[in-house]
Design a protein around this motif. Structure first.
Motif: not given
Length: 410
Positions: A177-189
């Motif tokens: 779940d932590l990795a997926r939150r990091m993924r969402r932040l990278l994509l939004r960035s």
């Protein structure tokens, strides 16, 4: 129609099973059962009409994991027994007065540090005050000692006979779940790179990256519980390997979150020096960086899946997927480096910020690299084996003679 009815029944059952495996629920049920059994046993063995010290001790001893029971349970029993013994002495000599209460608290806290009960020093004084308050007869106080031992024995036996569950799955879910939150932040960035980005929007991404520190703390707590559930658990083989794999995986993600926060700060600095109607980056640079961040985002999730996968076949598939995504990310990184070089030659403004973007992405890729991870795993396993040999030299020599001294390998 029967399929719809079956699905309607299966959903509540699945929800109940999930709810019943929550740590709080398991701890509540186990503590309740242990305390009740301790009270029933104490009724048969103690002279007290209401031997409440036994369920109290069992309640304190029983923990979520077997390792926690053995480590904290012994210290808790010591703290209760020492407190009862101090109360026996005071009940014989002076009884309960305002000044004897102060003396018993002072003595209990002092003795608690000497008997090394660690965080349970206050429980020495609590036990002494409770016993001194309910009885002033030495024989009755000895019954309290018996009840304490009964509660401790029931609590320890309860966890030996009914081995606590292994919480690796819950810890793995938290890591993913932590990795997926990091993924969402990278994509939004990446989505804001080729369009006008106000500094406030870039700052929101930075605050989101900083909030990942809180998420890391929560995952770390879940992982510590999983590590304790693996220790001394007869259900688990190669418990050390599982603990090291999960711990080093979380350490890698924690480093990546720090770099991601720095990356977000760099984008925020770029947004501050750009006008509000100007794109954050030149279009070709923005497109190349967005592609790279997409590959990095997928690699982060694949890395988390690899770390939390226990079945060898699934691990091989996750490793192959991570290798492919890292290869794609490295190719995009090389492409971005060429585009950035051309951009700096044409427009040298803010060249240090553009170079920082490439450096920060490089650091994330280096942390996710499988060769780097394998080396880290071996180092951590060797360190754990060396610490065990230094802590228990006789056991290490015995294991070596019997041919059991084999450190697990990933």
């Amino acid at each position: 129609m029967p399929q719809v009815r079956g699905a309607a029944v299966a959903a509540p059952v699945a929800e109940f099973v999930k709810w019943s495996r929550e740590p709080v629920v398991v701890q509540t049920l186990r503590s309740t059962a242990a305390a009740t059994i301790a009270y029933v046993v104490a009724l048969q063995l103690s002279n007290e009409p209401a031997p409440l010290t036994a369920p109290l001790t069992a309640l304190l001893v029983v923990q979520v994991t077997l390792y926690a029971t053995l480590t904290t349970g012994v210290r808790r029993v010591n703290s209760v027994v020492v407190g009862v013994l101090i109360a026996i002495g005071f009940s014989v000599l002076v009884g309960l007065t305002w000044w004897s209460l102060g003396l018993i608290i002072l003595a209990s806290l002092t003795v608690g540090h000497f008997v090394r009960v660690s965080e349970f020093v206050p429980e020495v004084a609590i036990s002494a005050m409770l016993v001194l308050g309910v009885t002033r007869v030495a024989d009755t106080a000895w019954d309290r000692v018996l009840e304490t031992l009964i509660g401790a024995a029931v609590g320890l036996a309860f966890n030996f006979l009914l081995v606590p569950p292994v919480w690796v799955g819950e810890a793995g879910a938290s890591i993913e779940d932590l990795a997926r939150r990091m993924r969402r932040l990278l994509l939004r960035s990446g989505e804001q790179l080729t369009s006008p980005t106000p500094p406030e929007l870039a700052a929101d991404r930075l605050h989101e990256a900083r909030r990942l520190d809180h998420d890391i703390a929560e995952v770390d707590a879940a992982l510590r519980q999983a590590e304790d559930s693996l220790r001394l658990n007869p259900r688990v083989k190669e418990g050390l390997l599982h603990r090291v794999v999960l711990r080093t995986g979380l350490d890698t993600l924690e480093i990546c979150t720090v770099v991601l926060r720095v990356l977000s700060r760099t984008l925020t600095d770029i947004a501050k020096v750009r006008s509000t109607d100007e794109p954050l980056l030149r279009r070709d640079i923005g497109v190349a960086l967005q592609e790279l961040l997409g590959h990095v985002a997928d690699a982060v999730v694949s890395f988390a899946v690899l770390v939390t996968t226990q079945v060898s076949e699934n691990a091989e598939a996750a490793e192959a997927r991570l290798a492919g995504e890292l290869a794609a990310a490295n190719a995009s990184r090389d492409k971005l480096a060429l585009v950035l070089l051309e951009g700096v030659q044409q427009d040298p403004r803010n060249w240090h910020l553009h170079g920082a973007l490439l450096t920060e992405v490089n650091r994330i890729l280096d942390e996710l690299d499988m060769e780097h991870r394998s080396k880290r795993l071996l180092e951590e396993l060797d360190r754990n084996a060396r610490e065990q040999r230094e802590r228990y030299p006789r056991l290490a020599r015995l294991r070596q003679r019997l041919g059991w001294d084999r450190s697990p390998r990933p």
